[in-house]
Design an enzyme around this catalytic site. Structure first.
Site, mmCIF file in Angstrom:
data_model
loop_
_atom_site.group_PDB
_atom_site.id
_atom_site.type_symbol
_atom_site.label_atom_id
_atom_site.label_comp_id
_atom_site.label_asym_id
_atom_site.label_seq_id
_atom_site.Cartn_x
_atom_site.Cartn_y
_atom_site.Cartn_z
ATOM 1 N N LEU A 130 0.893 -46.057 54.470
ATOM 2 C CA LEU A 130 0.874 -45.053 53.403
ATOM 3 C C LEU A 130 0.172 -43.781 53.860
ATOM 4 C CD1 LEU A 130 1.320 -44.039 50.542
ATOM 5 C CD2 LEU A 130 -0.795 -45.202 49.861
ATOM 6 N N GLY A 159 -2.689 -45.559 58.437
ATOM 7 C CA GLY A 159 -1.890 -46.691 57.967
ATOM 8 C C GLY A 159 -0.499 -46.249 57.518
ATOM 9 N N ASP A 174 -15.583 -45.336 59.058
ATOM 10 C CA ASP A 174 -15.467 -46.725 58.605
ATOM 11 C C ASP A 174 -16.000 -46.792 57.172
ATOM 12 O OD1 ASP A 174 -15.857 -49.489 58.104
ATOM 13 O OD2 ASP A 174 -15.947 -49.876 60.261
ATOM 14 N N TYR A 197 -7.490 -61.532 49.218
ATOM 15 C CA TYR A 197 -7.109 -60.110 49.244
ATOM 16 C C TYR A 197 -7.072 -59.550 47.820
ATOM 17 C CZ TYR A 197 -3.895 -56.088 49.610
ATOM 18 O OH TYR A 197 -3.302 -54.860 49.500
ATOM 19 N N LYS A 243 -9.579 -56.674 46.107
ATOM 20 C CA LYS A 243 -9.056 -55.412 45.563
ATOM 21 C C LYS A 243 -9.349 -55.319 44.052
ATOM 22 C CE LYS A 243 -6.376 -52.831 47.435
ATOM 23 N NZ LYS A 243 -6.522 -51.566 48.193
ATOM 24 N N THR A 257 -5.453 -55.146 55.053
ATOM 25 C CA THR A 257 -4.225 -55.514 54.319
ATOM 26 C C THR A 257 -3.555 -56.797 54.811
ATOM 27 O OG1 THR A 257 -2.899 -54.121 55.784
ATOM 28 C CG2 THR A 257 -3.685 -53.099 53.746
HETATM 29 N N1 LIG Z 1 1.296 -52.954 52.472
HETATM 30 C C1 LIG Z 1 1.621 -53.366 51.252
HETATM 31 O O1 LIG Z 1 2.631 -54.060 51.023
HETATM 32 C C2 LIG Z 1 0.759 -52.965 50.081
HETATM 33 C C3 LIG Z 1 1.111 -53.424 48.793
HETATM 34 C C4 LIG Z 1 0.315 -53.054 47.712
HETATM 35 C C5 LIG Z 1 -0.804 -52.255 47.908
HETATM 36 N N2 LIG Z 1 -1.127 -51.851 49.154
HETATM 37 C C6 LIG Z 1 -2.320 -51.005 49.320
HETATM 38 O O2 LIG Z 1 -1.883 -49.756 49.814
HETATM 39 C C7 LIG Z 1 -2.885 -49.167 50.633
HETATM 40 C C8 LIG Z 1 -2.282 -48.747 51.951
HETATM 41 O O3 LIG Z 1 -1.754 -49.891 52.606
HETATM 42 P P1 LIG Z 1 -1.011 -49.783 54.008
HETATM 43 O O4 LIG Z 1 0.065 -50.809 54.026
HETATM 44 O O5 LIG Z 1 -0.712 -48.354 54.295
HETATM 45 O O6 LIG Z 1 -2.172 -50.289 54.981
HETATM 46 P P2 LIG Z 1 -2.159 -50.394 56.565
HETATM 47 O O7 LIG Z 1 -0.907 -49.872 57.148
HETATM 48 O O8 LIG Z 1 -2.605 -51.776 56.906
HETATM 49 O O9 LIG Z 1 -3.324 -49.359 56.969
HETATM 50 C C9 LIG Z 1 -4.638 -49.635 56.606
HETATM 51 C C10 LIG Z 1 -5.450 -48.384 56.809
HETATM 52 O O10 LIG Z 1 -6.791 -48.684 56.450
HETATM 53 C C11 LIG Z 1 -7.623 -48.320 57.532
HETATM 54 N N3 LIG Z 1 -8.790 -49.182 57.570
HETATM 55 C C12 LIG Z 1 -8.854 -50.530 57.731
HETATM 56 N N4 LIG Z 1 -10.139 -50.939 57.726
HETATM 57 C C13 LIG Z 1 -10.894 -49.821 57.563
HETATM 58 C C14 LIG Z 1 -12.271 -49.572 57.497
HETATM 59 N N5 LIG Z 1 -13.172 -50.556 57.598
HETATM 60 N N6 LIG Z 1 -12.701 -48.296 57.334
HETATM 61 C C15 LIG Z 1 -11.824 -47.278 57.240
HETATM 62 N N7 LIG Z 1 -10.491 -47.432 57.299
HETATM 63 C C16 LIG Z 1 -10.033 -48.704 57.460
HETATM 64 C C17 LIG Z 1 -6.781 -48.456 58.785
HETATM 65 O O11 LIG Z 1 -7.349 -47.681 59.827
HETATM 66 P P3 LIG Z 1 -7.023 -48.018 61.392
HETATM 67 O O12 LIG Z 1 -5.541 -47.795 61.547
HETATM 68 O O13 LIG Z 1 -7.806 -46.997 62.128
HETATM 69 O O14 LIG Z 1 -7.412 -49.433 61.606
HETATM 70 C C18 LIG Z 1 -5.466 -47.880 58.265
HETATM 71 O O15 LIG Z 1 -5.521 -46.481 58.263
HETATM 72 C C19 LIG Z 1 -4.008 -50.212 50.733
HETATM 73 O O16 LIG Z 1 -4.983 -49.910 49.784
HETATM 74 C C20 LIG Z 1 -3.328 -51.509 50.331
HETATM 75 O O17 LIG Z 1 -4.255 -52.417 49.766
HETATM 76 C C21 LIG Z 1 -0.377 -52.174 50.254
#
Ligand SMILES: NC(=O)c1ccc[n+]([C@@H]2O[C@H](COP(=O)([O-])OP(=O)(O)OC[C@H]3O[C@@H](n4cnc5c(N)ncnc54)[C@H](OP(=O)(O)O)[C@@H]3O)[C@@H](O)[C@H]2O)c1
Length: 283
Positions: free
Chosen positions: A12, A10, A34, A123, A127, A60
């Site tokens: 991050l 992802g 998973d 969501y 969380k 997300t």
């Molecule tokens: N994006 C934001 O604005 C934001 C804001 C606040 C907090 N956060 C938190 O920050 C963290 C990182 O967010 P991000 O934006 O980097 O997320 P992202 O780009 O959507 O990536 C999500 C990641 O989670 C993995 N994933 C999804 N479903 C899964 C499952 N069932 N088992 C294992 N892995 C799984 C995905 O794997 P695949 O690529 O293989 O599908 C990917 O590596 C998350 O905890 C999110 O809640 C994000």
């Protein structure tokens, strides 16, 4: 130190892999492990024997969570608890990535870590439930909440604005939601520092300063040297399935206690624009 990252594919996760040097780091995407499947997580952790597990895996798509409630809870709540249970069973420290969406958005001053959770969206609820259970399971878990994540190589707000600006002379952007944009590499460095400091409990980790989405978009267009006019509008003109917090600025006090200070979002944006430009010229 050995570190295992879930969600390594992802926004991050990729930044964590890129920024983390000196330690032995292994990353897993959903296809490798998973988090809904306890056995897969256990096997990944047994193979990598980490001192620290970083759980950056989540479903997300905030609007998607509203119509896929079951999936949202399966990944964001149950999956996160699976990772915590394995961390506990195998004696690893856990750092779980949390979100500003656990708050109701009604505050007018930065949220401290002990402010009551009151999520409005599916969501946010999934969380928040994960946070609560992780806190009960693992007294020394670290929950690092962040907000408005952006970075090169993933879907994010600056990327959307820059793509829209390429074909439009005017873009309407909401001016009644305030938060702190956070550049993934800055958050990754903060997470690494938190692990090295042995952090525990809830920590708020965002770039410093705050803005509305309109102010952020205006700065993106200006920074990229675009003439597109960014117009302020209100959330009621952009109704979306999930309710967004009106205000989700997170206080940096908890992060500063570890001696960590994150750069201002405007400086982070300049770094993002430079990195995006460099990535585009390599293609
Ligand atoms: N994006 C934001 O604005 C934001 C804001 C606040 C907090 N956060 C938190 O920050 C963290 C990182 O967010 P991000 O934006 O980097 O997320 P992202 O780009 O959507 O990536 C999500 C990641 O989670 C993995 N994933 C999804 N479903 C899964 C499952 N069932 N088992 C294992 N892995 C799984 C995905 O794997 P695949 O690529 O293989 O599908 C990917 O590596 C998350 O905890 C999110 O809640 C994000």
């Amino acid at each position: 130190m050995r570190v295992t990252i879930f969600g390594a594919t992802g926004l991050l996760g990729k930044a964590l892999i890129q920024e983390w040097s000196e330690d032995e780091v292994t990353g897993f995407g959903a296809k490798d492990a998973d988090i809904r499947d306890l056995a897969q997580i256990r096997s990944a952790v047994e193979r990598t024997r980490p001192e620290w597990i970083i759980n950056a895996a989540a479903y997300t798509d905030v609007d998607g969570c509203e119509s896929n409630r079951e999936l949202a809870f399966a990944v964001n709540h149950r999956g996160a608890v699976n990772v915590a249970e394995v961390a506990k069973a195998l004696g690893a420290r856990l750092l779980f990535i949390g979100t500003d969406y656990v708050f109701d958005g009604l505050s007018t001053t930065p949220y401290e870590t002990d402010h009551p959770r009151a999520p409005k969206s599916v969501y946010g609820k999934s969380k928040a439930q994960a946070e609560e259970e992780i806190g009960k399971l693992l007294a020394d878990a670290c929950i690092a909440r962040t907000s408005w994540l952006f970075g090169v190589g993933g879907r994010c707000f600056p990327d959307t604005i820059l793509k829209l600006a390429a074909s439009r002379s005017e873009i309407d952007v909401v001016d009644d939601q305030r938060g702190s944009p956070t550049h993934a590499p800055d958050l990754a460095r903060a997470v690494i520092s938190l692990c090295r400091a042995g952090a525990k409990g809830i920590v708020h980790a965002t770039n410093s300063g705050d803005c509305t989405w309109f102010e952020f978009a205006r700065e993106i267009a200006k920074g990229a040297g675009l003439n597109t006019v960014i117009q302020p509008t209100t959330s009621d003109r952009f109704v979306r399935p999930a309710e967004r917090p009106k205000y989700s600025v997170l206080s940096p006090r908890s992060l500063n206690q570890y001696g960590i200070v994150m750069p201002h979002w405007k400086d982070a944006l300049q770094n993002y624009l430079a990195a995006r430009h460099a990535a585009a010229s390599q293609v």
